[in-house]
Design a protein around this motif. Structure first.
Motif, PDB file in Angstrom:
ATOM      1  N   UNK A 119       8.078 -13.932   6.616  1.00 20.64           N
ATOM      2  CA  UNK A 119       8.969 -13.195   7.756  1.00 20.64           C
ATOM      3  C   UNK A 119       9.483 -12.119   6.977  1.00 20.64           C
ATOM      4  N   UNK A 120       9.387 -11.066   7.860  1.00 18.44           N
ATOM      5  CA  UNK A 120       9.593  -9.796   7.337  1.00 18.44           C
ATOM      6  C   UNK A 120      11.317  -9.458   6.652  1.00 18.44           C
ATOM      7  N   UNK A 121      12.110  -9.891   7.371  1.00 13.92           N
ATOM      8  CA  UNK A 121      13.571  -9.623   6.936  1.00 13.92           C
ATOM      9  C   UNK A 121      13.713 -10.528   5.456  1.00 13.92           C
ATOM     10  N   UNK A 122      13.062 -11.618   5.337  1.00 14.72           N
ATOM     11  CA  UNK A 122      13.164 -12.615   4.063  1.00 14.72           C
ATOM     12  C   UNK A 122      12.531 -11.702   3.045  1.00 14.72           C
ATOM     13  N   UNK A 123      11.361 -11.103   3.243  1.00 17.09           N
ATOM     14  CA  UNK A 123      10.644 -10.524   2.335  1.00 17.09           C
ATOM     15  C   UNK A 123      11.427  -9.157   2.051  1.00 17.09           C
ATOM     16  N   UNK A 124      12.050  -8.359   3.045  1.00 18.67           N
ATOM     17  CA  UNK A 124      12.901  -7.009   2.603  1.00 18.67           C
ATOM     18  C   UNK A 124      13.933  -7.407   1.726  1.00 18.67           C
ATOM     19  N   UNK A 125      14.670  -8.558   2.098  1.00 14.38           N
ATOM     20  CA  UNK A 125      15.933  -8.958   1.104  1.00 14.38           C
ATOM     21  C   UNK A 125      15.347  -9.402  -0.128  1.00 14.38           C
ATOM     22  N   UNK A 126      14.343 -10.220  -0.258  1.00 14.08           N
ATOM     23  CA  UNK A 126      13.911 -10.519  -1.744  1.00 14.08           C
ATOM     24  C   UNK A 126      13.455  -9.520  -2.536  1.00 14.08           C
ATOM     25  N   UNK A 127      12.615  -8.534  -1.653  1.00 19.17           N
ATOM     26  CA  UNK A 127      12.305  -7.159  -2.532  1.00 19.17           C
ATOM     27  C   UNK A 127      13.337  -6.009  -2.655  1.00 19.17           C
ATOM     28  N   UNK A 128      14.430  -6.122  -2.277  1.00 19.27           N
ATOM     29  CA  UNK A 128      15.400  -5.059  -2.039  1.00 19.27           C
ATOM     30  C   UNK A 128      15.823  -4.655  -3.448  1.00 19.27           C
ATOM     31  N   UNK A 129      15.802  -3.165  -3.505  1.00 14.84           N
ATOM     32  CA  UNK A 129      15.640  -1.981  -2.349  1.00 14.84           C
ATOM     33  C   UNK A 129      14.241  -1.598  -2.336  1.00 14.84           C
ATOM     34  N   UNK A 130      13.166  -2.265  -2.514  1.00 13.33           N
ATOM     35  CA  UNK A 130      11.774  -1.452  -2.871  1.00 13.33           C
ATOM     36  C   UNK A 130      10.904  -1.289  -1.634  1.00 13.33           C
ATOM     37  N   UNK A 131      11.710  -1.791  -0.435  1.00 11.08           N
ATOM     38  CA  UNK A 131      10.684  -1.655   0.775  1.00 11.08           C
ATOM     39  C   UNK A 131      11.638  -1.108   1.830  1.00 11.08           C
ATOM     40  N   UNK A 132      12.843  -0.528   1.650  1.00  9.96           N
ATOM     41  CA  UNK A 132      13.915   0.020   2.589  1.00  9.96           C
ATOM     42  C   UNK A 132      13.161   1.283   3.068  1.00  9.96           C
ATOM     43  N   UNK A 133      13.790   1.853   4.210  1.00  9.46           N
ATOM     44  CA  UNK A 133      12.854   3.167   4.675  1.00  9.46           C
ATOM     45  C   UNK A 133      12.834   4.388   3.789  1.00  9.46           C
ATOM     46  N   UNK A 134      13.943   4.583   3.001  1.00 11.17           N
ATOM     47  CA  UNK A 134      13.831   5.733   2.205  1.00 11.17           C
ATOM     48  C   UNK A 134      12.776   5.330   0.737  1.00 11.17           C
ATOM     49  N   UNK A 135      12.648   4.076   0.516  1.00  8.70           N
ATOM     50  CA  UNK A 135      11.985   3.794  -0.775  1.00  8.70           C
ATOM     51  C   UNK A 135      10.829   3.289  -0.647  1.00  8.70           C
ATOM     52  N   UNK A 136      10.385   2.710   0.601  1.00  6.93           N
ATOM     53  CA  UNK A 136       9.109   1.986   0.705  1.00  6.93           C
ATOM     54  C   UNK A 136       7.996   2.745   0.450  1.00  6.93           C
ATOM     55  N   UNK A 137       6.937   2.204  -0.244  1.00  6.19           N
ATOM     56  CA  UNK A 137       5.646   3.038  -0.485  1.00  6.19           C
ATOM     57  C   UNK A 137       4.910   3.343   0.589  1.00  6.19           C
ATOM     58  N   UNK A 138       4.583   4.789   0.610  1.00  7.08           N
ATOM     59  CA  UNK A 138       3.760   5.445   1.835  1.00  7.08           C
ATOM     60  C   UNK A 138       2.489   5.282   1.608  1.00  7.08           C
ATOM     61  N   UNK A 139       2.290   5.480   0.496  1.00  6.08           N
ATOM     62  CA  UNK A 139       0.562   5.346   0.242  1.00  6.08           C
ATOM     63  C   UNK A 139       0.266   4.244  -1.031  1.00  6.08           C
ATOM     64  N   UNK A 140      -0.938   4.185  -1.220  1.00  2.00           N
ATOM     65  CA  UNK A 140      -1.379   3.267  -2.053  1.00  2.00           C
ATOM     66  C   UNK A 140      -1.164   3.695  -3.550  1.00  2.00           C
TER      67      UNK A 140
END
Lengths: 193, 217
Positions: B74-95
Motif C-alpha cells: 500500500x502506498x501510504x505504508x510504503x511512504x511511511x516506512x521509507x520516510x522521508x525518501x519519497x516525499x514530494x520534495x525528496x522523491x527520486x525523479x529519475x533513475x
C-alpha cells in the motif's frame, strides 16, 4: 444563527513517521517556545473582514518535532526553559524551532482545485551556555486536492499533514548542510564531511 | 413496465459511452518471483495538479486483484516506512536519483525488507471540459422538481512508469487516455448518466500493468 457568524476552528491532527536515517551522536536540548506550542492561524473572510477559519496546529507541530528529533539525534532532552539548558548534564546544543509565518490557500479564494499550506520557521541552535551556533530559515509546503463533497476541515488537514511531513524531510536532510551547523559539527568531530 | 425497461436500457447505453486507449512502451524484461512485490506511487511534484490517491489505490487494487494478482505494498505504508525518501520534495525523479538513493544503506535495507522489485510511478489527472446546459430546481409547499439538461466531458490521462530495482533502470511505461461524455437530463428528478471515465482508465491501466510486470505484455 450564531454558528453562521462565528469562525470555524480546525485542529490539525496528524501522526508522523520516524525518519529512516542514521542518528547524529549528539545530546540535544529542545525548547518549544510558547508561540509554537499554542500556534493558531486565523484566516479572515475577504468580504466581511471577520475571522473565517482558525487553524490550530501547535499540538501537531510538537508531535512532529517529538517524532523527528529523537530519530535525528542520539539523545533528546526536553527543556522547560532555556535557562535550564546549562544545568542539564551533557547537553551538546540547544535547538529552538520558532514558527515565523503561516499561509493558507483555500480553493474558494485561490480558484485552484487544491488546499495549500505554506509555513516558515526560524530554527536556532546554540550551545548549552547560550552561545550562538546557527540560526537558519526553513520553509514547508503542503497541498491536498479538492474533492467532491469534501469539507474545508478535511482539505486543510490534508494540506497541513503534507506540509508537516515536508518540514520533517527538510530538517532531516538539511540539518547537517546548514553551513554554520556543519562547521560546528566538523569542529567537534560529530561528522567528518 | 415497458417504459421502465426502455429507460433502464437507455441509462445502460448512455452511461457506457467511454473510449479508452492504452499504449505500452517496453525497454526491458520483467518478471516477478514468489515473495517479491511492487509499489505503486502517485507523482505529486506538479504545481497545477497531483495524482489522486484514490486513483493510485484503484490501480493497486486492480493489479493486486484476481487469481493472477501481484503483491502490491500500500502506498501510504510504503511512504511511511521509507520516510522521508519519497516525499514530494525528496522523491527520486529519475533513475539516476534512484541509484543515489540505493547507496544509502537504510533505504536499501528497507526496500529489501519489503521485497520490492518494481516501483511504479503514476502521473496524471482527470479533466472536465465541454460543460453545457442548465438545470433549474424549484421547491414549494406542494412539492418540488427539476427541469433541464446538463452535459460534460471527462478526459483521464495517466502514465505509469516502471522502475526495476535490480537494474535501477526504467523498464517501460504504459499510458492510458480515457474520454467519456456524461449527461444529466432532469424531468422532475435529475437522472445522472455518468460516464465511468476514471474507473475505465483505472481498470485498463491496472490490467495492462499486471500483464507488463508479469512479463506477458
Amino acid at each position: 444563527m450564531l454558528a453562521g457568524c462565528s469562525a470555524t476552528t480546525i485542529v490539525v491532527d496528524g501522526s508522523y513517521p520516524s525518519p529512516l536515517v542514521r542518528k547524529l551522536p549528539l545530546t540535544i536540548g529542545v525548547y518549544y517556545p510558547e508561540e509554537l506550542r499554542n500556534f493558531a492561524y486565523t484566516e479572515i473572510d475577504d468580504n466581511s473582514g471577520k475571522d473565517q477559519y482558525i487553524v490550530q496546529s501547535g499540538t501537531s507541530q510538537l508531535e512532529l518535532f517529538n517524532t523527528v528529533l529523537p530519530a535525528l539525534f542520539e539523545n533528546v532532552v526536553m527543556l522547560d526553559s532555556l535557562e535550564n539548558a546549562n544545568s542539564e548534564n551533557g547537553i551538546d546544543a540547544v535547538f529552538v524551532p520558532e514558527i515565523a509565518e503561516f499561509q493558507l490557500g483555500l480553493p474558494q479564494k485561490t480558484k485552484l482545485k487544491v488546499y495549500e499550506i505554506w509555513m516558515k520557521y526560524n530554527m536556532k541552535l546554540s550551545k548549552a551556555n547560550g552561545d550562538y551556533i546557527a540560526d537558519w530559515v526553513m520553509t514547508a509546503y503542503g497541498k491536498s486536492p479538492q474533492e467532491n463533497l469534501q469539507s474545508v476541515d478535511s482539505g486543510v488537514q490534508g494540506a497541513a499533514v503534507v506540509a508537516m511531513r515536508d518540514l520533517a524531510a527538510s530538517l532531516t536532510f538539511g540539518f547537517t548542510t546548514v553551513p554554520e551547523v556543519n562547521e560546528w559539527l566538523k569542529a567537534n568531530n560529530y561528522v567528518t564531511e | 413496465m415497458y417504459k421502465l425497461m426502455l429507460v433502464l436500457l437507455a441509462v445502460t447505453a448512455l452511461s457506457g459511452c467511454t473510449t479508452t486507449e492504452i499504449d505500452e512502451f517496453r525497454q526491458g524484461t520483467t518478471s516477478l518471483n514468489v515473495g517479491e512485490s511492487i509499489v505503486i506511487l502517485g507523482r505529486r511534484q506538479n504545481n497545477n495538479y497531483e495524482t489522486e490517491g484514490n486513483f493510485v489505490e484503484c490501480v493497486a487494487n486492480v493489479v493486486g486483484g484476481g487469481n493472477d494478482g501481484i503483491t502490491v505494498v500500500p502506498e501510504q505504508e510504503f511512504l511511511d516506512a521509507m520516510f522521508p525518501f519519497f516525499e514530494p520534495r525528496t522523491a527520486p525523479m529519475r533513475t539516476t536519483h534512484l541509484k543515489q538513493l540505493m547507496e544509502i544503506d537504510q533505504a536499501k535495507e528497507r526496500l529489501a525488507q519489503y521485497g520490492i522489485e518494481y516501483i511504479v510511478w503514476l502521473d496524471g489527472l482527470t479533466q472536465r471540459s465541454q460543460q453545457a446546459g442548465t438545470i433549474s430546481c424549484t421547491i414549494g409547499p406542494g412539492g418540488g422538481g427539476c427541469f433541464g439538461f446538463g452535459t460534460w466531458q471527462d478526459d483521464s490521462n495517466f502514465e505509469a512508469e516502471v522502475w526495476d530495482l535490480d537494474t535501477l533502470e526504467s523498464v517501460g511505461s504504459i499510458s492510458t487516455d480515457a474520454v467519456g461524455q456524461s449527461y444529466m437530463p432532469a424531468l422532475v428528478v435529475p437522472i445522472p448518466l455518468i460516464a465511468r471515465v476514471e474507473a475505465n482508465a483505472c481498470s485498463g491501466l491496472g490490467n495492462q500493468l499486471k500483464q507488463f510486470i508479469a512479463g506477458k505484455g
